[in-house]
Design an enzyme around this catalytic site. Structure first.
Site, PDB file in Angstrom:
ATOM      1  N   PHE A   1     -28.653   6.833 -29.958  1.00 47.14           N
ATOM      2  CA  PHE A   1     -28.679   6.597 -31.408  1.00 47.14           C
ATOM      3  C   PHE A   1     -27.247   6.510 -31.962  1.00 47.14           C
ATOM      4  O   PHE A   1     -26.818   5.462 -32.467  1.00 47.14           O
ATOM      5  CB  PHE A   1     -29.519   7.700 -32.053  1.00 47.14           C
TER       6      PHE A   1
ATOM      7  N   ASP B   1     -24.235   4.988 -19.893  1.00 48.21           N
ATOM      8  CA  ASP B   1     -25.432   5.742 -20.279  1.00 48.21           C
ATOM      9  C   ASP B   1     -26.381   5.753 -19.091  1.00 48.21           C
ATOM     10  O   ASP B   1     -26.496   4.744 -18.390  1.00 48.21           O
ATOM     11  CB  ASP B   1     -26.100   5.049 -21.488  1.00 48.21           C
TER      12      ASP B   1
ATOM     13  N   ASP C   1     -24.707   8.221 -14.644  1.00 46.30           N
ATOM     14  CA  ASP C   1     -24.858   9.618 -15.077  1.00 46.30           C
ATOM     15  C   ASP C   1     -23.476  10.279 -15.048  1.00 46.30           C
ATOM     16  O   ASP C   1     -22.891  10.459 -13.971  1.00 46.30           O
ATOM     17  CB  ASP C   1     -25.816  10.314 -14.090  1.00 46.30           C
TER      18      ASP C   1
ATOM     19  N   ALA D   1     -18.180  14.855 -28.914  1.00 49.46           N
ATOM     20  CA  ALA D   1     -19.259  15.007 -29.898  1.00 49.46           C
ATOM     21  C   ALA D   1     -19.779  16.432 -29.781  1.00 49.46           C
ATOM     22  O   ALA D   1     -20.480  16.775 -28.832  1.00 49.46           O
ATOM     23  CB  ALA D   1     -20.387  14.028 -29.602  1.00 49.46           C
TER      24      ALA D   1
ATOM     25  N   TYR E   1     -28.555  23.815 -25.241  1.00 53.51           N
ATOM     26  CA  TYR E   1     -27.758  22.823 -25.978  1.00 53.51           C
ATOM     27  C   TYR E   1     -26.548  23.509 -26.622  1.00 53.51           C
ATOM     28  O   TYR E   1     -25.409  23.075 -26.454  1.00 53.51           O
ATOM     29  CB  TYR E   1     -28.634  22.168 -27.041  1.00 53.51           C
TER      30      TYR E   1
ATOM     31  N   TYR F   1      -8.190  21.614 -21.834  1.00 53.40           N
ATOM     32  CA  TYR F   1      -7.488  20.409 -21.369  1.00 53.40           C
ATOM     33  C   TYR F   1      -6.357  20.031 -22.320  1.00 53.40           C
ATOM     34  O   TYR F   1      -5.314  19.554 -21.904  1.00 53.40           O
ATOM     35  CB  TYR F   1      -8.470  19.228 -21.198  1.00 53.40           C
TER      36      TYR F   1
ATOM     37  N   THR G   1     -28.045  13.942 -38.500  1.00 57.04           N
ATOM     38  CA  THR G   1     -27.746  12.564 -38.886  1.00 57.04           C
ATOM     39  C   THR G   1     -28.979  11.698 -38.660  1.00 57.04           C
ATOM     40  O   THR G   1     -29.763  11.963 -37.749  1.00 57.04           O
ATOM     41  CB  THR G   1     -26.547  12.048 -38.061  1.00 57.04           C
TER      42      THR G   1
END
Ligand code: UDP
Length: 315
Positions: free
Chosen positions: A13, A33, A58, A116, A147, A161, A177
């Site tokens: 999305f 993806d 992946d 993200a 999650y 990093y 969103t």
């Protein structure tokens, strides 16, 4: 030469809207993806275009990519509560191993990296609205933990990093969103309520519906991310629309907008469902000169057209 960007989760999305934006800005876009929650349809309009490449892959595996890269947006992850309940291990792996692999790639290519992240790092928040300085209230062993903790780990890895390897990193904390290309059956409140309203079926409100959310229209989010990727801000930034609403009022709003005859059907509240959620966006205003431009009503009217089409396709 065009700048080159890798967008993981690029057929999802948000990822697909980002592919559109960077492609439109003249970038050479590589979309990666594995299509477990993303869909080829979301990027079909781009695949025959110049400066666009789709790679089905992946990102928890070692990524071997030829050529230079200027920017990586790491957006791969199941992201709706139903998805990560059904795919808990993939969710943990893409947030941890996938973030490690994409950061490793950023280091090898000397690319900037944007993660993200999510308002879920704040868990069931005890501070309201949520500022970036809030550390959160997360249950590590709950259903949502797969999650929330994966994204918290991803933030920690990204900062490591930046500090240890000197990589230029950016972290966006994304609040709820919505917009076109959301899956009709992803279990989230917004597509579910639209689908139920179109069919005049009962709207399933979990709990008493007093829990709140703040919904952001996708174009506003994309603009915020675009600005963040260009900015010097290397600490997390909330991007979201602070217009807060209870889920019960939201259900009523969808009924009203669609002109539906649906009634409300109260169902059990899922475990660890955050009771309140609203971004404090003073940092985004200050460092990115960003704020949302689309009111909820305007955004919902646009999105309704998309869902109408989806519903008529699914029959
Ligand atoms: N929700 C609901 N009915 C549904 C789906 C979700 O009442 O059919 C509630 C859910 O419990 C949560 C809110 O709506 O309080 C937003 O859920 P969503 O899955 O959209 O995203 P979340 O913000 O929880 O990640």
């Amino acid at each position: 030469m065009a700048k080159r960007i890798l967008i993981t989760g690029g057929a999802g999305f948000l990822g697909s809207h980002l592919c559109d934006r960077y492609h439109k800005e003249g970038w050479d876009v590589i979309c990666m993806d594995n299509l477990i929650t993303g869909s080829y349809e979301n990027i079909e309009h781009l695949v025959d275009q110049e400066r666009f490449t789709f790679i089905k892959f992946d990102v928890t595996e070692y990524i071997d990519l030829d050529g230079d890269l200027d920017l990586i947006l790491h957006f791969a992850s199941p992201a709706s509560p139903i998805d990560y309940l059904e795919m808990p291990i993939q969710t943990l792996k893409v947030g941890s191993l996938g973030t490690h692999k994409t950061l490793g790639l950023a280091r090898a290519k000397k690319a900037r990296f944007l993660l993200a992240s999510t308002s879920e790092v704040y868990g069931d928040p005890l501070e309201h609205p949520q500022k970036e300085s809030y550390w959160g209230n997360v249950n590590p062993t709950g259903y949502r933990g797969v999650y929330d903790e994966a994204k918290r780990f991803a933030e920690a890895m990204t900062m490591a990093y930046q500090r240890y390897h000197g990589i230029e990193t950016r972290i966006v904390r994304i609040f709820n969103t919505y917009g076109s290309r959301m899956r009709l059956n992803d279990g989230r409140a917004l597509p579910t309520f639209f689908r139920q309203a179109f069919y005049n079926k009962p709207i399933t409100v979990f709990g008493d519906g007093s829990q709140t959310r703040s919904f952001t229209y996708v174009d506003d989010l994309v603009e915020g991310i675009y600005r963040l990727s260009k900015s010097d801000e290397d600490e997390p930034v909330n991007i979201g629309n602070p217009e807060e609403i209870s889920i019960l009022d939201f259900a009523k709003e969808i009924i009203e907008i669609t002109g539906s005859k649906s009634e409300i059907d109260f169902k059990e509240l899922p475990a660890d469902d955050p009771k309140i959620r609203q971004p404090d966006i003073s940092k985004a205003k200050r460092v990115l000169n960003w704020e949302p431009k689309t009111s909820r009503r305007e955004g919902l009217l646009k999105t309704m057209e998309y869902f109408k089409e989806q519903v008529s396709k699914s029959g």
